[in-house]
Design an enzyme around this catalytic site. Structure first.
Site, PDB file in Angstrom:
ATOM      1  N   PHE A   1       0.432  -1.338  -0.009  1.00 52.41           N
ATOM      2  CA  PHE A   1       0.033   0.124  -0.085  1.00 52.41           C
ATOM      3  C   PHE A   1       0.943   1.237  -0.333  1.00 52.41           C
ATOM      4  O   PHE A   1       1.527   1.530   1.080  1.00 52.41           O
ATOM      5  CB  PHE A   1      -0.479  -0.082   1.088  1.00 52.41           C
ATOM      6  CG  PHE A   1      -1.731  -1.222   1.254  1.00 52.41           C
ATOM      7  CD1 PHE A   1      -3.095  -1.836   1.017  1.00 52.41           C
ATOM      8  CD2 PHE A   1      -1.804  -2.348   2.461  1.00 52.41           C
ATOM      9  CE1 PHE A   1      -3.569  -2.959   0.606  1.00 52.41           C
ATOM     10  CE2 PHE A   1      -2.404  -3.622   2.484  1.00 52.41           C
ATOM     11  CZ  PHE A   1      -3.772  -3.532   1.359  1.00 52.41           C
ATOM     12  N   CYS A   2       0.954   2.166  -1.281  1.00 48.05           N
ATOM     13  CA  CYS A   2       1.641   2.976  -1.085  1.00 48.05           C
ATOM     14  C   CYS A   2       1.613   3.825  -1.972  1.00 48.05           C
ATOM     15  O   CYS A   2      -0.452   4.339  -2.621  1.00 48.05           O
ATOM     16  CB  CYS A   2       2.676   2.832  -1.703  1.00 48.05           C
ATOM     17  SG  CYS A   2       2.603   1.085  -2.381  1.00 48.05           S
TER      18      CYS A   2
END
Length: 331
Positions: free
Chosen positions: A123-124
């Site tokens: 997640f980024c």
């Protein structure tokens, strides 16, 4: 134009990697920089790096992450099928995982599973942008869970061929893929997860079809592609085990793109278009043409911060500040 643009691009990634997870009151150190020789046998090439870390810490991290991220039914399936899967898995990655697993006294199944668990957890936020002089900037942060563990296991890796740096990337001990990397004088790549549900079921089925894990393709592209265009083609067309986003930056004006991937090929190609005002692209973990969930809107704050900065004021520090805005920076 290419040389200054390249310098700024490389400096930006170095700056972001060195200052990631920074706290003004308690700054975290930059991750260690290590060498991995691609001239060594795959099963042995990570051993010099592994010896720098406490095996007990690495095994504890593996146990904790697998316990949280890997469904119990997957543990049973992979344990039974790992021997058959070896013939389908891309090399040299499987042999690298075998060498790492042997060193840590893990089974090959556990070594493979921890690599797949990271694949399902990226997640980024990634940003690729062009300033008013044509310089390309590419930055990202990485909001993995277990930050308390992973910051102790993060390394900046220089992959060597014939004693020379072939490409670089940031990863975690025990993980052979890359979510962030650069090929000197050529291009940079970051990857973001695109979760469409049923991740483990789809990934295991795709592995048996010979598809590549998302982060393994980044590393293969850094190793094999000769320029920005070749990297975009490879990242867009190679079959994957899961949907993903690839963000690519080059060394010349307009060399920036977000590739939205289905497992079989590209769902969308979203390039920079600075002549028409689109001088940056922001990608989190959602399709750019769809609204983001209200519970996880990192896109809007990043866009507002970039617009407030302005193309003429874009700099290394400015991009770092954009990625530091809450909730873009949220771990």
């Amino acid at each position: 134009m290419r040389a200054p643009a390249l310098l700024l691009l490389l400096l930006l990634l170095l700056l972001l990697l060195a200052r990631a997870e920074r706290r003004s009151a308690d700054p975290s150190p930059a991750p260690p920089r290590v060498n991995v020789s691609l001239d060594a046998a795959p099963a042995a090439r990570w051993l010099p790096v592994l010896r720098l870390f406490d095996p007990g810490l690495v095994r504890a991290a593996v146990a904790r992450i697998m316990g949280d991220r890997v469904p119990k039914w997957v543990l049973g399936v992979i344990g039974k099928l790992v021997a058959e899967m070896e013939s389908f898995l891309p090399q040299p990655f499987t042999e690298e995982i075998r060498g790492i697993s042997d060193f840590l006294n893990l089974s090959l199944a556990d070594g493979l599973l921890i690599n797949l668990a990271y694949e399902a957890s990226a997640f980024c936020t990634s940003v690729v942008a062009q300033d008013s002089r044509g310089h390309i900037y590419h930055g990202r942060n990485l909001d993995y869970p277990f930050g308390d563990l992973l910051r102790k296991l993060t390394v900046d890796v220089q992959f060597l061929k014939n004693g020379q740096i072939a490409f670089t990337g940031t990863t975690f001990i025990g993980y052979v893929g890359l979510w962030t990397g650069q090929s000197p004088h050529k291009f940079t790549v970051s990857g973001d997860e695109r979760d469409k549900g049923w991740w483990w079921e789809n990934a295991i089925a795709a592995l048996f079809q010979g598809h590549s894990p998302v982060s393994w393709l980044i590393r293969t592209t850094l190793s094999e592609s000769e320029d920005f265009e070749a990297s975009v083609y490879k990242l867009a067309k190679t079959p994957l085990i899961a949907d993903a986003y690839y963000i690519v930056g080059g060394t010349a004006p307009r060399e920036g793109v977000v590739i939205t991937r289905n497992r079989g090929g590209p769902a969308d190609i979203w390039p920079l278009d600075p002549l028409n005002g689109a001088w940056f692209r922001v990608e989190t973990n959602y399709d750019h043409w769809k609204p983001v969930p209200q519970t996880d809107d990192r896109r809007t704050p990043a866009i507002k911060a970039l617009n407030a900065t302005g193309q003429a004021n874009l700099s290394l520090e400015a991009v770092f500040q954009v990625l530091s805005v809450v909730p873009v920076y949220n771990k």
